[in-house]
Structure formats: C-alpha cells, structure tokens
Design an enzyme around this catalytic site. Structure first.
Site, PDB file in Angstrom:
ATOM      1  N   ASP A 158       0.829  -1.212   0.000  1.00 26.55           N
ATOM      2  CA  ASP A 158       0.000   0.000   0.000  1.00 26.55           C
ATOM      3  C   ASP A 158       0.861   1.260   0.000  1.00 26.55           C
ATOM      4  O   ASP A 158       2.014   1.260   0.425  1.00 26.55           O
ATOM      5  CB  ASP A 158      -0.945   0.012   1.204  1.00 26.55           C
ATOM      6  CG  ASP A 158      -0.209  -0.015   2.542  1.00 26.55           C
ATOM      7  OD1 ASP A 158       0.646  -0.899   2.720  1.00 26.55           O
ATOM      8  OD2 ASP A 158      -0.490   0.849   3.393  1.00 26.55           O
ATOM      9  N   GLU A 207      -0.156  -1.091   5.735  1.00 25.60           N
ATOM     10  CA  GLU A 207       0.902  -0.719   6.684  1.00 25.60           C
ATOM     11  C   GLU A 207       0.793   0.746   7.066  1.00 25.60           C
ATOM     12  O   GLU A 207       1.068   1.127   8.210  1.00 25.60           O
ATOM     13  CB  GLU A 207       2.275  -1.008   6.068  1.00 25.60           C
ATOM     14  CG  GLU A 207       3.449  -0.787   7.008  1.00 25.60           C
ATOM     15  CD  GLU A 207       3.999   0.634   7.015  1.00 25.60           C
ATOM     16  OE1 GLU A 207       4.841   0.936   7.891  1.00 25.60           O
ATOM     17  OE2 GLU A 207       3.592   1.458   6.150  1.00 25.60           O
ATOM     18  N   GLU A 208       0.380   1.572   6.114  1.00 24.50           N
ATOM     19  CA  GLU A 208       0.379   3.009   6.341  1.00 24.50           C
ATOM     20  C   GLU A 208      -0.692   3.479   7.327  1.00 24.50           C
ATOM     21  O   GLU A 208      -0.629   4.601   7.822  1.00 24.50           O
ATOM     22  CB  GLU A 208       0.199   3.756   5.005  1.00 24.50           C
ATOM     23  CG  GLU A 208       1.328   3.552   4.006  1.00 24.50           C
ATOM     24  CD  GLU A 208       2.609   4.267   4.412  1.00 24.50           C
ATOM     25  OE1 GLU A 208       2.631   4.887   5.489  1.00 24.50           O
ATOM     26  OE2 GLU A 208       3.592   4.212   3.650  1.00 24.50           O
TER      27      GLU A 208
END
Length: 385
Positions: free
Chosen positions: A74, A136-137
C-alpha cells in the site's frame, strides 16, 4: 539480474493505485502471477472484508534458515499534492526514479521480485521468502497474519529484513506506536444546575491529567536502549479532543485520542491499565453518582509493537557486510518489524532510499541507491545456496 529488470517491475508496481484501506487485488494478483511463474509456493491472507490481501511467497525448500524480505504494497494518497507528472506512472529523470511508492516501498518490493526472478530455485539449499502486506500506512493489519503464519507453520527463518528506506543503514530499533480513543458519556444539564448533570468534559480532563502524569513518570524511568533515541523514553500524548454543545450546557459527551510511542513490549499495557483503572474505579463512579447510565469507552485504534535492539542478532550480522555504515541506528517512525520480532524472528529494517522522500510530492528514489539495494540483496541471497 540487471537493473532494468527491477526498474521494469517497479514501473508495473507504481502503476497500481494500491492506496491504504482500498482494494489491492490488482497489485496482489500481479505479484502472485509473477511468483507462480517462478514456481513459488504462495499463501494469501485476505482482510476481514475481503477487499485486500497479504501474500507470503516461498522459493526453495521449506527448511529452517531462510531469509524473509518484507514490505508493504500500500501507498499513501497523493491528495492535493501538485506533482510534476502522473504519480502512478514511473518517470526516470536526473538519476532518479519518480512515482508514488518508489521509495516507500515499492522500490524494495521490485528488488525482491527481481531477486526472486534471478534466483536458481533448484540450487537453493534454504528458502527465500517474500512477505508483502497491505495497510501498513494506516494500521499494519496486513502483516499480522503473515507473522503468525511464519511462527506457526514455517521452519524458523534465519532473519527478516523489512525493506523500508534507511539509506542502506541498519535500523535495529524503533519505537512502537499505539493509539486509543476514549469516549466519555455523561448527562446534559443547564450550567446553573450542574448537580443535575454529569460533566463528560470534566471527567475526560481527569483522565487526560493522568496521561500527562504517566508521561512524566516514563521520562524519569530508564528504558532499554534509550540511548539510541533522541527522546530517550516512552511518550504519551493527547492529540485530539472534542465535546460539549454550548458554554451554558453541562457536556453530555467528550472524547479524546491518546497516542503512545513505546520502547519496550509491555509499556503499552501499563499505560492502558493506568487509564482503565482510573476510569473504572474513580471517574465513572463520580459520573454515575448523578447519571447512572454514564459510560467510559476505550477503543484501540492501532497497536504497532516496538522493535527492540538485539545486538549482534542473526539479522544484524547478515546485513552488516552490505550496510553503508557499521553503526546500527534507531528511528522514531514505526514499521512492521516489531510484529516479526514478537513472533520470535531476528529482524532489522534495511533498504535503499531516504525516509525523507516518503509521502512527499514527486517522491523518488535515487538510481544509485536502487542499484545499491539490488547489489545488497544479491549478496545477502548468496547465503541461501
């Protein structure tokens, strides 16, 4: 393996608008098809709503001692940023590779895939694993099932390398990041008759004072590897607060957002227990003295564990001979590395490019850094033969 192969892969990866929180099936399908063409074993880990998926890919024999190359698929949105060119079309100019995710962190994913494509699977005596996650962000949700799968079903790897951009320096430690929302529900009343209400803002303020006290106590207590950090202790802060309807109305509701940056496992539990105990034993009974249906709700938004320095770990030793510096660093930002370490795996953060370019307008990775990352992975992979 030639650099152009990795650049071609990066071009394809950048073209996928794999924004956090949105479907990533297109990029995941591309990676899976790529890996299948190499004869890899593949596990998919879909999100609860089925719109996103993580991938765990293995080339070579399923035996102990393998290497895991980890990264997230992502990227953050471009929002209102004014890019020089299409952020989702790779552009080469002035020795740089421009595009959203080139440094954070599709560049590393491209290098990992190019390495896999150049590897003679039949000659591998130990496996090469690729762990590609989603979100992840925003939450690190996608890496959790991968780390659990490795812990339960995969012969123990030698090391995990999380390929965030570190300018080819070893990052052996980072703080954890945790976030909670605390919502206080009291009872409205006219401000001239406060005894008829239950003031949610006053109750929230009592809890916020405890947050400040916890932060002061952490600043005075020693923590493991504290000397590695600019701020050598855990921090706890309140960043958002909202509540109330008017100056002459006792507030029926107030909520605030509490964030912690921890150095060691267990510190987050200490914070939560302190706030929960105060809420349960002191603040809530005070509210219910005038409003029996008052409530205090604590909701976890995300929990990213710290990466704790393990000096001379197998991961540090593996990467030390290709690092651009002999020193092991600690960083203030959080990564997925702590999840692998919590699963019992020696882990470091190590990759090409600068974190200063992450999330920026005209994000780029220097071609020299990209090539250095390529050479480093080739050298690291030699230990698998």
């Amino acid at each position: 393996m030639s650099t152009i192969d990795a650049v071609e892969i990066l071009s394809k990866l950048v073209a996928f608008r794999s924004l956090s929180g949105q479907s990533n099936h297109d990029i995941a399908d591309y990676v899976e098809t790529f890996a299948k063409s190499l004869g890899a074993a593949i596990h998919r880990f879909p999100s609860v709503d089925g719109t996103r998926t993580s991938l765990f890919i293995t080339l070579g024999p399923m035996v102990p001692g393998g290497i895991v190359l980890s990264g997230h698929m992502d990227v953050v949105p471009t929002g209102n940023q004014s890019w020089t060119s299409d952020p989702f079309a790779l552009r080469q100019a002035n020795g740089r590779l421009f595009g959203r995710g080139t440094v954070d962190m599709k560049g590393f994913l491209a290098l990992a895939l190019a390495l896999a494509a150049s590897t003679s699977v039949a000659k591998l005596t130990k496996p090469l694993h690729l762990a590609f996650s989603y979100d992840e962000e925003i939450s690190c949700e996608g890496v959790r099932p991968i780390a659990s799968h490795i812990q339960k079903f995969v012969p123990t790897p030698l090391a995990v390398i999380v390929g965030e951009p570190t300018e080819m320096q070893i990052v052996g430690a980072h703080k954890g990041a945790l976030d909670w929302t605390i919502e206080v529900l009291g009872k409205a009343a006219h401000s001239s008759l406060p005894h008829l209400g239950a003031n949610a803002i006053h109750a929230a303020a009592r809890l916020i004072c405890e947050v400040e006290e916890i932060s002061r106590e952490f600043a005075e207590q020693p923590s493991q590897n504290a000397e590695l950090y600019d701020v050598p202790h855990p921090t706890v802060t309140v960043g958002v607060i909202e509540g109330g309807t008017a100056g002459n109305v006792i507030a029926a509701r107030c909520s605030f957002q509490m964030e912690a940056r921890t150095l060691e496992p267990g510190q987050a539990a200490t914070i939560l227990e302190r706030i929960s105990t105060l809420a349960r034993e002191v603040v809530l009974p005070q509210l219910r003295a005038t409003a029996s249906d008052s409530e205090i709700r604590i909701t976890e938004r995300f929990d990213i564990p710290p990466l704790v320095r393990e000096a001379s770990s197998a991961a540090e030793q593996l990467v030390s001979h290709v690092s651009s510096s002999p020193n092991v660093k600690a960083v203030s930002y959080a990564t997925e590395a702590g999840f692998f370490q919590a699963a019992g795996l020696p882990t470091v953060v190590f990759g090409p490019g600068s974190i200063s370019q992450a999330h920026q307008v005209d994000e780029f990775i220097d071609e020299t850094e990209f090539k250095a990352g390529e050479r480093a992975l080739v050298q690291i992979a030699q230990t698998l033969f």
